[in-house]
Design a protein around this motif. Structure first.
Motif, PDB file in Angstrom:
ATOM      1  N   ARG A   6     -10.448  64.752  74.206  1.00 43.63           N
ATOM      2  CA  ARG A   6      -9.260  65.230  73.494  1.00 43.63           C
ATOM      3  C   ARG A   6      -8.300  64.100  73.112  1.00 43.63           C
ATOM      4  N   SER A   7      -8.488  62.930  73.729  1.00 43.98           N
ATOM      5  CA  SER A   7      -7.564  61.823  73.458  1.00 43.98           C
ATOM      6  C   SER A   7      -8.142  60.890  72.400  1.00 43.98           C
ATOM      7  N   ASN A   8      -7.275  60.283  71.632  1.00 45.86           N
ATOM      8  CA  ASN A   8      -7.772  59.339  70.633  1.00 45.86           C
ATOM      9  C   ASN A   8      -8.145  58.011  71.292  1.00 45.86           C
ATOM     10  N   ILE A   9      -8.709  57.128  70.483  1.00 44.57           N
ATOM     11  CA  ILE A   9      -9.240  55.872  71.012  1.00 44.57           C
ATOM     12  C   ILE A   9      -8.145  55.072  71.710  1.00 44.57           C
ATOM     13  N   PHE A  10      -7.002  54.971  71.048  1.00 41.06           N
ATOM     14  CA  PHE A  10      -5.908  54.199  71.631  1.00 41.06           C
ATOM     15  C   PHE A  10      -5.574  54.722  73.018  1.00 41.06           C
ATOM     16  N   HIS A  11      -5.438  56.042  73.106  1.00 43.35           N
ATOM     17  CA  HIS A  11      -5.016  56.595  74.395  1.00 43.35           C
ATOM     18  C   HIS A  11      -6.099  56.441  75.454  1.00 43.35           C
ATOM     19  N   ASN A  12      -7.359  56.574  75.056  1.00 41.53           N
ATOM     20  CA  ASN A  12      -8.448  56.354  76.007  1.00 41.53           C
ATOM     21  C   ASN A  12      -8.388  54.948  76.601  1.00 41.53           C
ATOM     22  N   VAL A  13      -8.157  53.979  75.748  1.00 43.79           N
ATOM     23  CA  VAL A  13      -8.134  52.590  76.212  1.00 43.79           C
ATOM     24  C   VAL A  13      -6.870  52.317  77.027  1.00 43.79           C
ATOM     25  N   GLU A  14      -5.807  52.981  76.655  1.00 44.87           N
ATOM     26  CA  GLU A  14      -4.516  52.760  77.301  1.00 44.87           C
ATOM     27  C   GLU A  14      -4.479  53.323  78.726  1.00 44.87           C
ATOM     28  N   PRO A  24      -5.970  53.325  81.722  1.00 45.29           N
ATOM     29  CA  PRO A  24      -5.834  52.582  82.988  1.00 45.29           C
ATOM     30  C   PRO A  24      -4.436  51.983  83.157  1.00 45.29           C
ATOM     31  N   LEU A  25      -3.837  51.527  82.052  1.00 41.76           N
ATOM     32  CA  LEU A  25      -2.498  50.941  82.125  1.00 41.76           C
ATOM     33  C   LEU A  25      -1.482  52.020  82.485  1.00 41.76           C
ATOM     34  N   VAL A  26      -1.711  53.230  81.955  1.00 44.11           N
ATOM     35  CA  VAL A  26      -0.833  54.357  82.285  1.00 44.11           C
ATOM     36  C   VAL A  26      -0.882  54.613  83.783  1.00 44.11           C
ATOM     37  N   GLY A  40       4.625  49.535  81.645  1.00 43.03           N
ATOM     38  CA  GLY A  40       5.597  50.045  80.681  1.00 43.03           C
ATOM     39  C   GLY A  40       5.020  50.184  79.276  1.00 43.03           C
ATOM     40  N   LYS A  41       5.680  50.957  78.482  1.00 42.83           N
ATOM     41  CA  LYS A  41       5.140  51.379  77.192  1.00 42.83           C
ATOM     42  C   LYS A  41       4.857  50.202  76.250  1.00 42.83           C
ATOM     43  N   ALA A  42       5.809  49.292  76.134  1.00 44.09           N
ATOM     44  CA  ALA A  42       5.658  48.190  75.186  1.00 44.09           C
ATOM     45  C   ALA A  42       4.463  47.322  75.584  1.00 44.09           C
ATOM     46  N   GLU A  43       4.383  47.000  76.883  1.00 47.03           N
ATOM     47  CA  GLU A  43       3.286  46.167  77.351  1.00 47.03           C
ATOM     48  C   GLU A  43       1.951  46.898  77.196  1.00 47.03           C
ATOM     49  N   ARG A  44       1.986  48.215  77.430  1.00 50.13           N
ATOM     50  CA  ARG A  44       0.767  49.012  77.268  1.00 50.13           C
ATOM     51  C   ARG A  44       0.249  48.895  75.846  1.00 50.13           C
ATOM     52  N   ARG A  45       1.149  49.061  74.906  1.00 48.27           N
ATOM     53  CA  ARG A  45       0.752  49.024  73.496  1.00 48.27           C
ATOM     54  C   ARG A  45       0.117  47.674  73.160  1.00 48.27           C
ATOM     55  N   GLU A  46       0.775  46.618  73.598  1.00 45.59           N
ATOM     56  CA  GLU A  46       0.291  45.273  73.295  1.00 45.59           C
ATOM     57  C   GLU A  46      -1.108  45.038  73.870  1.00 45.59           C
ATOM     58  N   ARG A  47      -1.249  45.371  75.169  1.00 50.60           N
ATOM     59  CA  ARG A  47      -2.534  45.107  75.823  1.00 50.60           C
ATOM     60  C   ARG A  47      -3.632  45.998  75.275  1.00 50.60           C
ATOM     61  N   MET A  90       9.634  54.608  87.987  1.00 47.25           N
ATOM     62  CA  MET A  90       8.959  54.135  86.775  1.00 47.25           C
ATOM     63  C   MET A  90       7.537  54.671  86.717  1.00 47.25           C
ATOM     64  N   LYS A  91       6.799  54.432  87.806  1.00 51.67           N
ATOM     65  CA  LYS A  91       5.413  54.859  87.861  1.00 51.67           C
ATOM     66  C   LYS A  91       5.320  56.376  87.745  1.00 51.67           C
ATOM     67  N   LEU A  92       6.208  57.043  88.470  1.00 54.69           N
ATOM     68  CA  LEU A  92       6.189  58.504  88.463  1.00 54.69           C
ATOM     69  C   LEU A  92       6.518  59.029  87.074  1.00 54.69           C
ATOM     70  N   ALA A  93       7.472  58.356  86.425  1.00 53.78           N
ATOM     71  CA  ALA A  93       7.868  58.797  85.087  1.00 53.78           C
ATOM     72  C   ALA A  93       6.685  58.708  84.127  1.00 53.78           C
ATOM     73  N   ILE A  94       5.933  57.618  84.231  1.00 50.09           N
ATOM     74  CA  ILE A  94       4.766  57.455  83.366  1.00 50.09           C
ATOM     75  C   ILE A  94       3.740  58.526  83.684  1.00 50.09           C
ATOM     76  N   ASP A  95       3.537  58.749  84.981  1.00 46.82           N
ATOM     77  CA  ASP A  95       2.610  59.775  85.432  1.00 46.82           C
ATOM     78  C   ASP A  95       2.975  61.130  84.833  1.00 46.82           C
ATOM     79  N   ILE A  96       4.270  61.431  84.897  1.00 43.08           N
ATOM     80  CA  ILE A  96       4.733  62.727  84.416  1.00 43.08           C
ATOM     81  C   ILE A  96       4.536  62.830  82.909  1.00 43.08           C
ATOM     82  N   GLY A  97       4.871  61.749  82.219  1.00 43.08           N
ATOM     83  CA  GLY A  97       4.684  61.744  80.771  1.00 43.08           C
ATOM     84  C   GLY A  97       3.228  61.992  80.414  1.00 43.08           C
ATOM     85  N   GLU A  98       2.327  61.299  81.115  1.00 44.35           N
ATOM     86  CA  GLU A  98       0.901  61.455  80.848  1.00 44.35           C
ATOM     87  C   GLU A  98       0.462  62.884  81.150  1.00 44.35           C
ATOM     88  N   SER A  99       0.901  63.410  82.297  1.00 42.53           N
ATOM     89  CA  SER A  99       0.515  64.768  82.688  1.00 42.53           C
ATOM     90  C   SER A  99       0.965  65.765  81.638  1.00 42.53           C
TER      91      SER A  99
END
Ligand SMILES: Nc1ncnc2c1ncn2[C@@H]1O[C@H](COP(=O)(O)OP(=O)(O)O)[C@@H](O)[C@H]1O
Ligand SMILES: [Mg+2]
Lengths: 242, 412
Positions: A107-115, A117-119, A124-131, B1-10
């Motif tokens: 259900r997730s697109n390619i970007f999100h699939n790759v992202e 593990p970082l999630v 953080g979001k900016a670093e996630r996008r870059e990596r 921070m970690k929890l917030a990301i977790d929640i966003g993803e969930s």
């Protein structure tokens, strides 16, 4: 040899590792005392007939499972002593898995699939996008970032899986028959990608049935019935076989 | 921070999972929808009843004791009350004398008469004979003109102060002051109009349909005492805190006035706002009980449905759980993912329920009684829906989070 374990170049070390599955009355000895050391930046092919314990070994190395007995140290840390949550962290940061069946989230697109593990790693979001973008670029799929996995070919999906495996800069990439579901031409493409990663310093362990795939690696470990049958360096420089 | 990301993803996973299974999600939330409708309607009804009660009985002072022949809320055998002697005006005066300096006493009597002004007639208005002290024992005030004065009572003047419904019925928008109206067969001059008090509460008196006249003129015109009409005596306590003690004083004085021997029971009743509050609480209790019953049954059924759907969802995504664990998801992440999904399904049901209940409330508002869905009710409803989702989703989510990664990855 003790000096190997303490040397800074050892990525992982297994000693007398066994894995036994109990299924009702049956006991399956998937691994019967495996000892192996793998250094950083090694490129190892694990071969052996079906049921010989290759996947089991990969699961143990990848901390998806723990040995029934024996010791396993990864980057100097004893895995047996770790909690479930610590194992999850190891899988998250130190291990990159590539599976035969790609195992992307449909259900997730390619970007999100790759992202992903970082999630899970809390980046953080900016670093996630870059990596993430960098990892996708390394496997040459920048133009497919917004696509869903089912819109890609098998070879492309496996490249996405590789991008996901390397996005967090793991110590080891574990690929369990990564070309098993691909035709030989596409398989070659995947191997080219893995070779490139190895050239860039990545440690890679790869399970395969095919000799021509195994030849990409620099060392071949053969399993038979849960034990190591042979462990040799490939190629001419090492003076081994072939 | 970690929890917030977790929640966003969930949250993201949950939304996309629900999107992929729209029909199923909506169907399972039927129980939740009905449950939330029940929650909202119950609370709206309770609120509405409460407001109306407060409005309707604002005129009944919390620090006033009402001595009358009958209790306001009859419990037990009505005939024991029927045989009581009517309270006479003389007794009211005597009580006033005995309580002088301690409490304000106001006698009143009431009956029903048709009221006429020129061609307009309204049937069965409540006619209340009272004194100028009415102003001291009740919160109702005239909005125009004036109230009855001591001299009106002393000189038995045929003057009256009317409620807003009486004014509207007889005069429309014309000025009623100084007009002469016919109450029964007697003619009274309108000297004031009372403030609006709000409608009747569950068949109780409607204070806007009342006409106040001096109690002396009342007796003269409507023959109060000979018809064995009983006087109601309002006694204002020195303070709200002194009510309880003061009640015993009033009872004691009344017993002396009536020369009751110690063994004889009171042959009069003491009424208070508390009596009404008690009766109201009974009504409210029934409303809440029925509401709670309907709510809990439908939420239970809805919750079980959602739990089922979540078990299906976890099973369907066993492999996905394996993948997520393989790339580093912890148990907490998986647990959150499914809890969110469950909570969001229920939240959607809750929102639908709130919308439907609001529509129903609008209908109730026009045909039954004033009612509106307040913000606090919406907050409660949303909280309840989410709580049901979390509770219903917990076991499936827990089971999903505990899956062995290797097993999960092998799942076809
Ligand atoms: N989860 C499990 N439960 C029971 N037996 C298992 C499980 N995983 C693997 N096995 C058994 O262990 C042996 C080794 O399996 P595996 O490591 O998958 O072999 P390979 O990957 O070399 O084909 C096989 O006999 C297999 O049936
Ligand atoms: Mg295998």
């Amino acid at each position: 040899m003790n000096n190997i374990e303490t040397s800074g170049s050892t990525a992982l070390s297994l000693r007398n590792v066994t894995k036994t599955y109990v299924m009702g009355a049956d006991t399956v000895h998937a691994l019967r005392g495996v000892s192996i050391d793998i250094d950083r930046n090694e490129y190892v092919a694990v071969m052996g007939p079906s049921g010989s314990g290759k996947s089991t070994l990969m699961h143990l190395i990848g901390c998806l499972d723990v040995p029934t007995s024996g010791t396993y140290s990864l980057e100097g840390r004893m895995v047996a002593e770790m909690s479930e949550s610590q194992l999850a962290e190891i899988r998250n940061r130190q291990i990159g898995f590539v599976f035969q069946t790609f195992n992307l989230i449909p259900r997730s697109n390619i970007f999100h699939n790759v992202e992903l593990p970082l999630v899970y790693g809390g980046v953080g979001k900016a670093e996630r996008r870059e990596r993430t973008e960098l990892a996708i670029k390394r496997v040459g799929l920048t133009d497919r970032m917004k696509h869903k996995p089912n819109e890609l070919s098998g070879g492309q999906r496996q490249r996405v899986a590789i991008a996901r495996a390397l996005v967090f800069d793991p110590s080891i990439i574990l690929a369990d028959e990564p070309t098993g579901n691909l035709d030989s031409k596409t398989g070659d493409e995947i191997m080219t990608v893995l070779d490139g990663l190895h050239d860039a310093g990545q440690t890679i362990i790869l399970v395969t049935h095919e000799d021509y795939i195994a030849r990409h690696a620099l060392r071949t470990v053969r399993l038979l019935d849960g034990s190591i049958e042979s462990d040799v360096k490939n190629g001419l420089g090492a003076g081994g076989n072939h | 921070m970690k929890l917030a990301i977790d929640i966003g993803e969930s949250f993201q996973i949950a939304i996309s999972a629900i999107r992929a299974n729209k029909a199923r999600g909506v169907l399972t939330t039927l129980g939740i929808i009905i449950g939330i409708i029940a929650v909202v309607l119950t609370m709206t009804a309770a609120n509405g009843l409460h407001n109306q009660f407060r409005q309707s009985f604002a005129a009944v002072g919390a620090d006033v004791i009402y001595v009358s022949r009958m209790p306001w809320v009859v419990m037990g055998d009505f005939f024991t009350y029927r045989n009581r002697p009517a309270i006479e005006l003389r007794e009211a005066r005597e009580l006033e004398g005995r309580l002088r300096g301690r409490g304000i006493v106001n006698p009143s009597m009431s009956t029903q008469r048709d009221v006429k002004y020129r061609a307009e007639t309204i049937d069965a208005m409540r006619i209340v004979g009272t004194t100028e002290k009415q102003m001291l024992v009740s919160s109702g005030r005239p909005q125009s003109g004036r109230f009855i004065m001591g001299s009106d009572v002393t000189y038995k003047k045929n003057v009256c102060v009317i409620g807003t419904n009486v004014r509207d019925g007889l005069f429309g928008s014309a000025n009623p002051l100084n007009k002469k109206i016919k109450i029964g067969r007697a003619v009274f001059r309108v000297i004031g109009v009372m403030e609006e008090q709000g409608g009747s509460f569950l068949g109780g008196p409607n204070f806007d349909r009342q006409i106040f006249v001096p109690i002396t003129s009342y007796v003269k015109a409507f023959g109060g005492q000979r018809g064995r009409q009983s006087v109601n005596i309002s006694v204002k306590a020195p303070s709200k805190e002194a009510m309880e003690d003061f009640e015993f004083v009033v009872i004691g004085e009344m017993r002396k006035i009536r020369k009751l021997r110690p063994a004889e029971p009171d042959n009069f009743s003491i009424n208070k706002l508390d009596t009404l509050v008690g009766a109201f609480n009974n009504v409210m209790g029934v409303v809440l009980l029925v509401g709670l019953l309907v709510t809990s049954i439908s939420l239970f059924v809805g919750g079980v449905g959602v739990m089922n759907i979540m078990f299906v969802s976890v099973t369907e995504r066993t492999r996905e759980i394996g993948i997520r664990k393989a790339i580093g998801a912890k148990r907490r992440s998986i647990l959150l993912q499914f809890l969110f999904e469950s909570a969001i399904i229920c939240l959607l049901g809750g929102v639908i329920g709130i919308v439907l209940a609001s529509l129903l409330t609008a209908v109730i508002n026009t045909v039954l009684m004033p009612a509106s869905v307040s913000v606090s009710i919406v907050i409660v409803a949303v909280t309840v829906a989410v709580a049901v989702g979390v509770v219903a989703g917990f076991v499936p989510a827990w089971r999903g989070s505990k899956l062995d990664p290797v097993e999960a990855l092998r799942y076809e």
